[in-house]
Scaffold this active site. Structure first.
Site, PDB file in Angstrom:
ATOM      1  N   GLY A  14       0.812  -1.219   0.000  1.00  0.00           N
ATOM      2  CA  GLY A  14       0.000   0.000   0.000  1.00  0.00           C
ATOM      3  C   GLY A  14       0.843   1.265   0.000  1.00  0.00           C
ATOM      4  O   GLY A  14       0.489   2.254   0.624  1.00  0.00           O
TER       5      GLY A  14
ATOM      6  N   GLY B  58       1.346   3.215  -2.571  1.00  0.00           N
ATOM      7  CA  GLY B  58       0.601   4.252  -3.290  1.00  0.00           C
ATOM      8  C   GLY B  58      -0.427   4.909  -2.396  1.00  0.00           C
ATOM      9  O   GLY B  58      -0.600   6.132  -2.407  1.00  0.00           O
ATOM     10  N   LEU B  59      -1.103   4.105  -1.588  1.00  0.00           N
ATOM     11  CA  LEU B  59      -2.137   4.663  -0.702  1.00  0.00           C
ATOM     12  C   LEU B  59      -1.507   5.452   0.446  1.00  0.00           C
ATOM     13  O   LEU B  59      -2.050   6.464   0.878  1.00  0.00           O
ATOM     14  CB  LEU B  59      -3.022   3.539  -0.154  1.00  0.00           C
ATOM     15  CG  LEU B  59      -4.011   2.985  -1.183  1.00  0.00           C
ATOM     16  CD1 LEU B  59      -4.614   1.674  -0.715  1.00  0.00           C
ATOM     17  CD2 LEU B  59      -5.115   4.009  -1.462  1.00  0.00           C
TER      18      LEU B  59
ATOM     19  N   LYS C 169      11.881  -0.281  19.787  1.00  0.00           N
ATOM     20  CA  LYS C 169      12.857  -1.223  19.235  1.00  0.00           C
ATOM     21  C   LYS C 169      13.241  -0.833  17.798  1.00  0.00           C
ATOM     22  O   LYS C 169      14.419  -0.789  17.443  1.00  0.00           O
ATOM     23  CB  LYS C 169      12.246  -2.632  19.268  1.00  0.00           C
ATOM     24  CG  LYS C 169      13.207  -3.726  18.921  1.00  0.00           C
ATOM     25  CD  LYS C 169      12.574  -5.084  19.204  1.00  0.00           C
ATOM     26  CE  LYS C 169      13.451  -6.199  18.671  1.00  0.00           C
ATOM     27  NZ  LYS C 169      12.767  -7.486  18.698  1.00  0.00           N
TER      28      LYS C 169
ATOM     29  N   CYS D 290     -17.058   3.045 -22.734  1.00  0.00           N
ATOM     30  CA  CYS D 290     -16.164   2.798 -23.858  1.00  0.00           C
ATOM     31  C   CYS D 290     -16.558   1.499 -24.584  1.00  0.00           C
ATOM     32  O   CYS D 290     -17.571   1.496 -25.271  1.00  0.00           O
ATOM     33  CB  CYS D 290     -14.713   2.804 -23.399  1.00  0.00           C
ATOM     34  SG  CYS D 290     -13.608   3.295 -24.727  1.00  0.00           S
TER      35      CYS D 290
ATOM     36  N   HIS E  75     -14.153   7.606 -20.590  1.00  0.00           N
ATOM     37  CA  HIS E  75     -13.919   6.872 -19.340  1.00  0.00           C
ATOM     38  C   HIS E  75     -14.208   7.791 -18.150  1.00  0.00           C
ATOM     39  O   HIS E  75     -13.266   8.361 -17.575  1.00  0.00           O
ATOM     40  CB  HIS E  75     -12.473   6.374 -19.285  1.00  0.00           C
ATOM     41  CG  HIS E  75     -12.208   5.209 -20.164  1.00  0.00           C
ATOM     42  ND1 HIS E  75     -12.482   3.917 -19.775  1.00  0.00           N
ATOM     43  CD2 HIS E  75     -11.721   5.140 -21.422  1.00  0.00           C
ATOM     44  CE1 HIS E  75     -12.149   3.091 -20.768  1.00  0.00           C
ATOM     45  NE2 HIS E  75     -11.695   3.811 -21.772  1.00  0.00           N
TER      46      HIS E  75
ATOM     47  N   GLU F 189     -14.807   7.136 -15.222  1.00  0.00           N
ATOM     48  CA  GLU F 189     -14.268   6.651 -13.935  1.00  0.00           C
ATOM     49  C   GLU F 189     -12.988   7.368 -13.529  1.00  0.00           C
ATOM     50  O   GLU F 189     -12.641   7.367 -12.352  1.00  0.00           O
ATOM     51  CB  GLU F 189     -14.057   5.130 -13.980  1.00  0.00           C
ATOM     52  CG  GLU F 189     -12.903   4.630 -14.852  1.00  0.00           C
ATOM     53  CD  GLU F 189     -13.284   4.376 -16.305  1.00  0.00           C
ATOM     54  OE1 GLU F 189     -14.249   5.008 -16.787  1.00  0.00           O
ATOM     55  OE2 GLU F 189     -12.617   3.552 -16.970  1.00  0.00           O
TER      56      GLU F 189
HETATM   57  N1  GLN Z   1     -11.613  -1.714 -27.906  1.00  0.00           N
HETATM   58  C1  GLN Z   1     -12.423  -0.541 -28.035  1.00  0.00           C
HETATM   59  C2  GLN Z   1     -11.770   0.519 -28.906  1.00  0.00           C
HETATM   60  O1  GLN Z   1     -10.598   0.491 -29.128  1.00  0.00           O
HETATM   61  C3  GLN Z   1     -12.803   0.024 -26.676  1.00  0.00           C
HETATM   62  C4  GLN Z   1     -11.620   0.545 -25.905  1.00  0.00           C
HETATM   63  C5  GLN Z   1     -11.933   0.780 -24.454  1.00  0.00           C
HETATM   64  O2  GLN Z   1     -12.928   0.291 -23.937  1.00  0.00           O
HETATM   65  N2  GLN Z   1     -11.103   1.528 -23.780  1.00  0.00           N
HETATM   66  O3  GLN Z   1     -12.437   1.417 -29.350  1.00  0.00           O
END
Ligand code: GLN
Length: 554
Positions: A16, A18-19, A223, A382, A508, A510
């Site tokens: 851990g 990174g955390l 220690k 994606c 993405h 996320e």
């Molecule tokens: N394989 C897909 C593409 O290249 C989706 C890529 C992904 O989900 N990051 O478009």
């Protein structure tokens, strides 16, 4: 003067580091410092972009399109700053630069060596980061002291204290203090060995962070202090925390930020800490009243780190709704054989995350079908969005052979295709579309109402796109293209308006969720799932849990 903190690890990987580094970043930021972070990775790959997520975990993408180590995700989530590609350096990238310089003749005929040429290149990267306006740069060194590949990095950071000045550098070493049941005690020997190894490379740690499953006693701290030559206050006990978001609070309780500041000649009383935002995050983490079962259907589920940011985003949105999100990792390849469609129907919500390659795609399409026809909230990310489009084409438009040309290059209905096949202008070549791009959302769409804006920016990492030739037929059949690139050519978001929550994005999201600011799309998914689970009308417009501060547009 910029201050530098170097975090090394000993005894074992996965302790851990990174955390720990991220948590320290959070504490120093909460004391008012401008903090940035970086990871030095000793492997030879130039960046993690080419590495198998099933082995190495997710590739975290920065705004500027850097394909980086997943620890950068922790950094961003904890310090709440957007980093760039400069925050991740590998042996491969260092050597490719050094070799390019040698080929250009930059070294004027000298023999090119690890010391000083490679170490200088490493130091330059760290220094460049420090010259961008941060007061504190936290540098995590990947791997474990004793690894062959780590040596040039350890040597570079050893030299750094001399270059930057004694009081501008702090070395933190993270070790494991195992509990041996037969002898009924914690053992310090691995820590001693690991510190000896670090010292043999010329670094005496200023702070030792001891990972253990239970708090270590004061006697044990004494220690370690004696044997490793650090003050007792610099021996920090880092016990397993109930959640990763508790770690900053635990480490603050142990005085980590205080001892680090003292080492760096910064008076803690001059920088009082305000942890209120973080404490509120933690109180949300621990006040969940309802459990939701969220299925993540992907091909790398045996290694959940492959979807680390997706999992954290689901959790953030759960905290925000007072819901504990139990993630059910479903191997797409096993749908619908070993994991039957009934199991999918039992889920409160579904995420189909990104991915490359054909394995598991048909299972994802089957899961999208179940979600669409059973009104189960689904967020497609994606590849997840591409799968939603293919499913809709096959089962609603009746184009039974519809597919992405990634998996069926000769299909007569390429609803997902490479951009250059769709337009005359080739502006991506065969390479990936990487990093942050703006999108315009349709007024009144589900996504616009969630973001609270019609202009948003999200990070991308893909080659294939929604095929614009099919846009009209999809729209007529009820799949709304609710977000596009500013020039209108690329479809960035799709949704079925008449559904509890059926949203796909080519981006993405996320990578932009933060514990204190869950991402609007994940909030939409979890809000709808919660409404549905509570027997309320699941339309996302019914819930009011989107935080005021949910506008993620850049
Ligand atoms: N394989 C897909 C593409 O290249 C989706 C890529 C992904 O989900 N990051 O478009």
């Amino acid at each position: 003067m910029t201050k530098y903190i170097f975090v090394t690890g000993g005894v074992s990987s996965s302790l851990g580091k990174g955390l720990t580094a991220s948590s320290l970043g959070r504490l120093l930021k909460s004391r008012g410092f401008k903090v940035t972070m970086c990871k030095l990775d000793p492997y030879i790959n130039v960046d993690p972009g080419t590495m198998n997520p099933g082995e190495h975990g997710e590739v975290f993408v920065t705004d500027d399109g850097g394909e980086t180590d997943l620890d950068l995700g922790h950094y961003e989530r904890f310090i709440d700053e957007s980093l760039n590609r400069m925050s991740n350096t590998t042996t491969g990238s260092i050597y490719s630069n050094v070799i390019a310089k040698e080929r250009r003749g930059d070294y004027l005929g000298r023999t090119v060596q690890v010391i000083p040429h490679v170490t200088d290149e490493i130091k330059e990267r760290i220094q460049r980061l420090g010259s961008q306006g941060s007061q504190i740069v936290i540098v995590e060194i990947g791997g474990t002291v004793g690894d062959i590949e780590i040596v040039p990095f350890i040597e570079a950071i050893r030299q750094y204290r001399r270059d930057a000045g004694r009081n501008n550098v702090c070395y933190i070493h993270l070790t494991l203090v195992p509990y041996l049941a037969p002898s009924g005690e914690h053992k310090t020997k691995p820590t001693q060995h690991s510190v000896t190894e670090l010292r043999s490379r010329g670094i005496q740690p200023d702070v030792i962070v001891c990972r253990s499953d239970q708090a270590i006693s004061d006697a044990l701290k004494r220690k370690i202090s004696l044997l490793c030559d650090v003050p007792i206050a610099a021996v920090i006990s880092a016990v397993d925390a109930p959640s990763i978001y508790d770690i900053p609070i635990t480490l603050h309780g142990e005085g980590l930020d205080t001892i680090v500041m003292e080492t760096l000649d910064l008076a803690p009383s001059d920088y009082p800490i305000d942890l209120s935002i973080w404490e509120s995050v933690v109180s949300h983490v621990h006040s969940t009243t309802r459990t939701l079962k969220i299925g993540v259907i992907g091909k790398y589920v045996a290694m959940p780190d492959a979807y680390l940011s997706v999992a954290e985003s689901i959790r953030h949105a759960g905290f925000d709704h007072g819901a504990k999100t139990e993630i059910s990792w479903i191997d797409a390849e096993k749908v619908p054989t070993e994991v039957g469609l009934d199991a999918i129907r039992q889920l409160d919500g579904i995420v189909i995350p990104g991915g490359f390659g054909e394995r598991g795609v048909e299972g994802m399409i089957a899961a999208a079908h179940i979600a669409r026809t059973n009104n189960i909230p689904l967020l497609g990310i994606c590849l997840g969005m591409q799968v939603m489009v293919v499913e809709y084409a096959r089962n609603v438009l009746g184009l039974t052979d519809a597919h992405s040309t990634e998996f069926a290059p000769t299909t007569s209905n390429p609803v997902i295709a490479l951009m250059e096949d769709q337009h005359e202008i080739v502006d991506m070549g065969g390479t990936m579309r990487l990093g942050a791009y703006p999108a315009m959302l349709k007024e009144g769409s589900v996504v616009a109402s969630l973001y609270g804006s019609t202009v948003v920016s999200e990070r991308h990492r893909h080659r294939y796109e929604f095929n614009a030739k099919f846009r009209e037929v999809f729209e007529k059949a009820g799949l709304s293209c609710s977000g596009s690139s500013p020039d209108g050519r690329l479809v960035e978001f799709v949704e079925v308006p008449d559904h509890s929550f059926y949203v796909g994005t080519q981006a993405h999201p996320e990578f932009k969720s933060r514990p204190q600011r869950p991402h609007p799309l994940f909030n939409g998914l979890i809000g709808s799932a919660l409404n549905r689970a509570n027997g309320r009308e699941p339309r996302i417009f019914d819930f009011d849990a989107v935080p005021e501060n949910s506008d993620q547009s850049a």
